[in-house]
Design a protein around this motif. Structure first.
Motif, PDB file in Angstrom:
ATOM      1  N   ASP A 166      -7.070   2.054  -0.816  1.00 56.03           N
ATOM      2  CA  ASP A 166      -8.614   1.691  -1.363  1.00 56.03           C
ATOM      3  C   ASP A 166      -8.663   0.831  -2.281  1.00 56.03           C
ATOM      4  O   ASP A 166      -9.485   0.485  -2.884  1.00 56.03           O
ATOM      5  CB  ASP A 166      -8.963   3.055  -1.727  1.00 56.03           C
ATOM      6  N   ALA A 167      -7.345  -0.076  -2.602  1.00 53.47           N
ATOM      7  CA  ALA A 167      -7.104  -0.696  -3.717  1.00 53.47           C
ATOM      8  C   ALA A 167      -7.123  -2.270  -3.049  1.00 53.47           C
ATOM      9  O   ALA A 167      -6.783  -2.597  -1.964  1.00 53.47           O
ATOM     10  CB  ALA A 167      -5.818  -0.627  -4.565  1.00 53.47           C
ATOM     11  N   GLN A 171       0.924  -1.084   0.020  1.00 58.09           N
ATOM     12  CA  GLN A 171       0.111   0.128   0.115  1.00 58.09           C
ATOM     13  C   GLN A 171       0.722   1.316   0.023  1.00 58.09           C
ATOM     14  O   GLN A 171       0.654   2.216  -0.711  1.00 58.09           O
ATOM     15  CB  GLN A 171      -1.208   0.048   1.336  1.00 58.09           C
ATOM     16  N   GLY A 216      -2.205   6.528  -7.545  1.00 63.84           N
ATOM     17  CA  GLY A 216      -1.835   6.756  -6.148  1.00 63.84           C
ATOM     18  C   GLY A 216      -1.522   7.991  -5.738  1.00 63.84           C
ATOM     19  O   GLY A 216      -1.295   8.928  -6.571  1.00 63.84           O
ATOM     20  N   ARG A 218      -1.799   3.756  -2.079  1.00 63.55           N
ATOM     21  CA  ARG A 218      -3.126   3.738  -2.240  1.00 63.55           C
ATOM     22  C   ARG A 218      -3.312   2.733  -0.969  1.00 63.55           C
ATOM     23  O   ARG A 218      -2.910   1.789  -0.700  1.00 63.55           O
ATOM     24  CB  ARG A 218      -3.614   3.080  -3.418  1.00 63.55           C
TER      25      ARG A 218
END
Length: 239
Positions: free
Chosen positions: A53-54, A46, A107, A51
């Motif tokens: 939210d992936a 992350q 991102g 990111r």
């Protein structure tokens, strides 16, 4: 796609060789340690793509947990097992990058054009040095080390780390000819050991050649990757 793959490669290299929790592949870590390692993989992935939210980092962490479990409990502590383990991890990263090529571009770090190249250099450095140390150790592990002369605690490991670091840097800055001087210097320093005991000499030669070769391949592979990423302006231009 390449930026995403590079970011994920850095996350993998860092978690497996800098922030590792399970030692060598066959160290039989408990389930809690494997899960902790998977959590570190998730966070590192992350952070690398910028990111949270992936779903892809979660898939990578789950795949890493499965691969490490098989490696830890079903495979021997041998070089081929180590290479197979790493190949499985890299294949997972490439599959994710292929399926979600814009992961990095969506991102936080998307606006930093030179960052993927910096990430490639960092990943290459970790692979050349830390991963190379594990690979060489596994290569020579089957041989009897009692024949070797007494030295400093972890002295050989530190020497290997330093020589791979120097080789990697020489290749990255476009001065591979300097590797010849490094080989000559080590030959002189190890001459007495090699001349007195053939077995010890062959052990040193095999370890040295493997260490040098690993670092050289890692360096040239990193340059090849960097050449396909946005430039950062600090490396020699490819002819």
């Amino acid at each position: 796609m390449l930026e995403t793959a590079t970011a994920l490669l850095l996350a993998h290299a860092a978690t497996d060789f800098l922030f590792k929790t399970n030692g060598l592949p066959a160290s039989r870590p408990p389930a809690a340690t494997l899960i902790l390692h998977a959590v570190i993989v998730l966070v590192a992935s992350q952070a690398a793509i910028g990111r949270v939210d992936a779903w892809e980092p979660l898939a990578i962490a789950a795949a890493s947990l499965a691969i490490n479990t098989v490696t830890a409990f079903a495979m021997p502590a041998r070089l081929w097992a180590f290479l197979l383990d790493q190949a499985a991890h890299v294949a997972t990263l490439l599959a994710v990058a292929f399926l979600s090529p814009g992961l990095f571009a969506g991102g936080l770090w998307a606006g930093l054009d030179g960052l993927p190249a910096v990430m490639a250099l960092g990943a290459g450095g970790i692979i050349a040095t830390a991963a190379g140390g594990q690979a060489v150790a596994l290569l020579v592990d089957p041989w009897d080390k009692s024949m070797l002369p007494e030295g400093l605690p972890n002295g050989g490991r530190l020497i290997g780390l330093l020589e791979r670091s120097i080789i990697y840097l020489l290749i990255i800055v476009g001065q591979p000819a300097g590797i010849g001087f490094l080989i000559a210097a080590k030959s002189v320093l190890r001459f007495e050991t090699a001349s007195k005991d053939q077995r010890a000499g062959e052990y040193v030669i095999v370890g040295t050649l493997a260490s040098f070769g690993w670092a050289m391949v890692a360096g040239w592979a990193t340059l090849a990757l960097v050449s396909h990423l946005p430039p950062i302006g600090i490396l020699p231009q490819s002819p």
